[in-house]
Design an enzyme around this catalytic site. Structure first.
Site, PDB file in Angstrom:
ATOM      1  N   SER A 121     -41.821 -21.545  16.270  1.00 18.22           N
ATOM      2  CA  SER A 121     -41.946 -20.570  15.179  1.00 18.22           C
ATOM      3  C   SER A 121     -40.678 -20.428  14.346  1.00 18.22           C
ATOM      4  O   SER A 121     -40.731 -19.886  13.246  1.00 18.22           O
ATOM      5  CB  SER A 121     -42.319 -19.201  15.754  1.00 18.22           C
ATOM      6  OG  SER A 121     -41.360 -18.807  16.730  1.00 18.22           O
TER       7      SER A 121
ATOM      8  N   ASP B  45     -38.406  -9.603  13.147  1.00 14.95           N
ATOM      9  CA  ASP B  45     -39.380  -9.039  14.085  1.00 14.95           C
ATOM     10  C   ASP B  45     -38.823  -9.138  15.500  1.00 14.95           C
ATOM     11  O   ASP B  45     -37.627  -9.388  15.678  1.00 14.95           O
ATOM     12  CB  ASP B  45     -40.756  -9.718  13.930  1.00 14.95           C
ATOM     13  CG  ASP B  45     -40.731 -11.189  14.322  1.00 14.95           C
ATOM     14  OD1 ASP B  45     -39.708 -11.667  14.875  1.00 14.95           O
ATOM     15  OD2 ASP B  45     -41.738 -11.882  14.085  1.00 14.95           O
TER      16      ASP B  45
ATOM     17  N   HIS C 158     -37.622 -13.055  15.772  1.00  9.49           N
ATOM     18  CA  HIS C 158     -37.156 -13.973  14.727  1.00  9.49           C
ATOM     19  C   HIS C 158     -36.145 -13.347  13.776  1.00  9.49           C
ATOM     20  O   HIS C 158     -36.197 -12.149  13.509  1.00  9.49           O
ATOM     21  CB  HIS C 158     -38.364 -14.474  13.921  1.00  9.49           C
ATOM     22  CG  HIS C 158     -39.404 -15.110  14.779  1.00  9.49           C
ATOM     23  ND1 HIS C 158     -40.535 -14.442  15.189  1.00  9.49           N
ATOM     24  CD2 HIS C 158     -39.466 -16.336  15.346  1.00  9.49           C
ATOM     25  CE1 HIS C 158     -41.260 -15.238  15.962  1.00  9.49           C
ATOM     26  NE2 HIS C 158     -40.629 -16.385  16.084  1.00  9.49           N
TER      27      HIS C 158
END
Ligand SMILES: *[C@@H]1O[C@H](CO)[C@@H](O)[C@H](O)[C@H]1NC(C)=O
Ligand SMILES: *[C@@H]1O[C@H](CO)[C@@H](O)[C@H](O)[C@H]1NC(C)=O
Ligand SMILES: *[C@@H]1O[C@H](CO)[C@@H](O)[C@H](O)[C@H]1NC(C)=O
Length: 369
Positions: free
Chosen positions: A44, A332, A335
């Site tokens: 991600s 978040d 990240h």
């Protein structure tokens, strides 16, 4: 902490972004810090929307507040308020941002590549180095997807032309964090031997994948190492003291050291292989050590999320959203923000050996082929 920033003299402004968009040929001349294409693999930290196309998968970010600072406030599948680190590296290399996600362009890829444009992003949030990590597109399958792209290239180019094109291109891999999280969830207090064994398994699997890419034409490898995941809001929120979880910083640190040896060793046997390891570990730990020197104010709590440190819930449409996003390290629970990714892109592209070694991404791009 000014050392995080590259020496301005060694960091020329990008002079022809518009020319590049018009015709890559002007910008593909060797030695100018540009490459004809970028192929991106990983998790991600690098995904720009592949997971949007995976039905039923939960490792997604294609909804607000993600993308709130992206052009047109568009959620794209990036786990960020704006761009991610790959986008910034892409910009430094003369592209508009990261190449598009493989799954959004599968049928158009061969035409794009025949025209010499850009590259492809295969990264999938939730994936790791090990096939057993996550339930999205494993690194092995990302490489298989690249092989499809490559075989389509040779429908338009000779084998030699395809190899030349690929040998000048940059192969970026950003992975490993999810393998460490998965290991930690099985064993949260590994002893010295267990840690060594796990790191050895992870490295030998990484080596296998890198060799595989080399065998299908990759020569220039840009590796992004694993950040100190023990200090992200998700991890802190699970620690009763609210502090960083030491073992989740030690394992990345050990793995990153192993990756340095691994990459060096590979150059001894794989002819023509070149590499740079960009250290997201160093960038993040420098920000945590002295936030204000680098323009940050908040390094513990996520900008978007819920619960303790905004680290217990992901950034969903009804989550809490901070207003001064440029001052947050974390977007978040896991990240970095656009602002932190921007700094990482700058340091890894043009920074000192503390942030990218043995050479930085700019030097890697400039290596002759
Ligand atoms: C490869 O080419 C075939 C035939 O042109 C096309 O159907 C397919 O979508 C292409 N796949 C990729 C990954 O480019
Ligand atoms: C580490 O743990 C394993 C079992 O999980 C045990 O067999 C081994 O003896 C331990 N090693 C050390 C050095 O403590
Ligand atoms: C957001 O909405 C979901 C239901 O859609 C609910 O379960 C969750 O608790 C809400 N979260 C917050 C932070 O309000």
């Amino acid at each position: 902490m000014a050392s995080l920033l590259p020496n301005p003299a060694s960091f020329p402004t990008l002079i022809c972004p518009f020319l590049c968009a018009a015709t890559f040929l002007f910008c593909a001349v060797a030695g100018d810090g540009r490459v004809p294409a970028i192929y991106v693999f990983g998790d991600s930290t690098a995904d720009v929307g592949n997971n949007n196309f995976l039905p039923g998968n939960t490792a997604k970010a294609n909804f607000p507040h993600n993308g709130v600072d992206f052009p047109a406030k568009r959620p794209t599948g990036r786990f960020s308020n704006g761009y991610n680190g790959i986008d910034f590296l892409g910009m430094h290399l003369g592209f508009r941002r990261s190449p598009p996600p493989f799954l959004s362009i599968a049928s158009k890829i061969h035409r794009r590549i025949a025209r010499g444009i850009g590259g492809v992003n295969f990264a999938s949030g939730g994936s790791g180095i090990l096939d057993s990590t996550g339930s999205t597109i494993s690194l092995a399958n990302q490489i298989r997807n690249f092989e499809t792209v490559r075989s389509n290239m040779t429908a338009h180019l000779s084998e030699t032309q395809a190899n030349q094109f690929l040998s000048k291109s940059l192969f970026i891999i950003s992975t490993g964090g999810n393998d460490i999280f998965a290991y930690f969830s099985r064993n949260n207090a590994p002893n010295v031997t267990e840690k060594e064994q796990f790191i050895a398994t992870l490295s030998s699997n990484y080596q296998y994948h890198i060799k595989k890419l080399y065998n299908v034409g990759a020569r220039k490898f840009g590796i992004i190492d694993v950040p100190p995941i023990g200090c992200c809001p998700f991890t802190r929120s699970s620690n009763p003291t609210g502090g960083c979880v030491d073992v989740l910083n030690e394992l990345p640190s050990q793995f990153n050291r192993a990756a340095m040896f691994l990459m060096h060793d590979l150059t001894l046997t794989l002819k023509g292989m070149k590499y740079s390891i960009g250290s997201s570990y160093k960038v993040v730990s420098n920000i945590i050590r002295d936030p204000s020197a680098l323009g940050f104010k908040e390094t513990k709590t996520a900008c978007c999320g819920g619960g303790k440190f905004n680290g217990q819930f992901s950034c969903v449409p009804n989550a809490t959203l901070c207003s001064d996003r440029n001052h947050y390290l974390f977007w978040d629970l896991l990240h970095p923000t656009h602002a932190a990714s921007k700094l990482a892109g700058l340091a890894i592209y043009g920074g000192s050996t503390q942030f990218a070694s043995p050479i930085n991404f700019k030097q890697l791009a400039e290596e002759e082929y």
